[in-house]
Design an enzyme around this catalytic site. Sequence first.
Site, PDB file in Angstrom:
ATOM      1  N   ASP A  73     -51.505   0.504 -57.636  1.00 35.37           N
ATOM      2  CA  ASP A  73     -50.844   0.198 -58.909  1.00 35.37           C
ATOM      3  C   ASP A  73     -50.788   1.479 -59.737  1.00 35.37           C
ATOM      4  O   ASP A  73     -51.549   2.428 -59.489  1.00 35.37           O
ATOM      5  CB  ASP A  73     -51.578  -0.906 -59.675  1.00 35.37           C
ATOM      6  CG  ASP A  73     -53.003  -0.535 -60.048  1.00 35.37           C
ATOM      7  OD1 ASP A  73     -53.707   0.071 -59.216  1.00 35.37           O
ATOM      8  OD2 ASP A  73     -53.428  -0.834 -61.190  1.00 35.37           O
ATOM      9  N   GLU A 130     -56.214  -1.387 -60.573  1.00 29.04           N
ATOM     10  CA  GLU A 130     -57.264  -0.501 -61.073  1.00 29.04           C
ATOM     11  C   GLU A 130     -56.919  -0.082 -62.490  1.00 29.04           C
ATOM     12  O   GLU A 130     -57.784   0.072 -63.337  1.00 29.04           O
ATOM     13  CB  GLU A 130     -57.398   0.732 -60.177  1.00 29.04           C
ATOM     14  CG  GLU A 130     -58.651   1.569 -60.452  1.00 29.04           C
ATOM     15  CD  GLU A 130     -58.472   2.603 -61.545  1.00 29.04           C
ATOM     16  OE1 GLU A 130     -59.469   3.142 -62.047  1.00 29.04           O
ATOM     17  OE2 GLU A 130     -57.322   2.886 -61.921  1.00 29.04           O
TER      18      GLU A 130
HETATM   19 ZN   LIG Z   1     -56.479   6.086 -60.545  1.00 31.76          ZN
END
Ligand SMILES: [Zn+2]
Length: 371
Positions: A73, A130
């Site tokens: 992501d 994340e």
């Molecule tokens: Zn990162």
Amino acid sequence: MIDPVAFAQALLRADSVTPARGAVFDVLETALVPQGFAVDRFTVGEAPDGPVENMLAVRGDGPQHLAFAGHVDVVPPGGGWTGSPWSGEIRDGLLYGRGAVDMKGAVAAFVAAASRSDAGTLSLIITGDEEGPATYGTVALMERMASRGVVPDLCLVGEPTSTARLGDMVKIGRRGSVNIWIEVPGRQGHVAYPHLADNPIPRLIAILAEIEGVVLDEGTDWFQPSNIEVTDITVGNPAHNVIPAKASARLSIRFNDRHRGADLIEHIRAIAERHAPGVVVTGKVSGEAFLTEPGAFSTLLSDAIVGATGVTPELSTTGGTSDARFLSKLCPVVEFGLINATMHKVDEAVAVEDLRTLTDIYANVISRALD
Ligand SMILES: [Zn+2]
């Protein structure tokens, strides 16, 4: 064998603003399956923090198990890019795209490095969240690993740790982080009749004055001193002639491995209660500190970096938190990746040369760890 540059381009062309699902994982799976990886993709969670897709890919059954952890992501690109943030185009030796350094570039380098070897047991722990709340990211992956009995001996996190040159910094730990809210109650009234009211502001000032004097520690061999920072004071009183009913403040503490988040909240609560009975103190620990003591794993990584770049990395614990804070509960964890200068910025880019060198370093780590 996989070319890290072409593969990084393919990853960058898949829009994967956090939380990521679908296309970017398809690209990854297409590269891993022919290499013999058993790919386990699963989607967890509900809005607002989900759903999130994660991938656990495992190959081999050798005695040593090296895991690579990362995320596909990315943060939203924002405006003002020279080209499209999803173009994956190369200009003057730089590969552009949101996620080029944080951290599709490193994921591509590791997949390319894996394609050069078939030693030991190798796994990729890849999350689609994340950069967001991370509620259903690496923690969910670790639950999946536990339920399947997947236990690595070593874990390399590919976050962009280098600063000025590729190889100049490796992270062997991270500080912990806790946010704390203090709310001092009072009794509202007219400033001309203070005996009929109870002003909470002097008590809040006394609390913060004592907190300003607290020395949590002097630092350690590997960590800078823990630090308490007052980040906000709010009374919200629009009137000159009113004693307010409450006063509040907010703190942020970055702490080393001599402390636990919950103990720090208690420490602040004890100070606050001395000055203001009835005070409400709440805290949220966003990550505990961890340290992988310098040893065999950091030496192996440093040797691989020196071999490929001539640069001796500094072993550091600086910066914010990362998913290594979770993975450190499984096995020794170190973090090493690309130069972080353009991460989260407009025109994020990685030098094509660095991508190839990082692939060499990761390939060397794989063979040193598993052969
Ligand atoms: Zn990162």
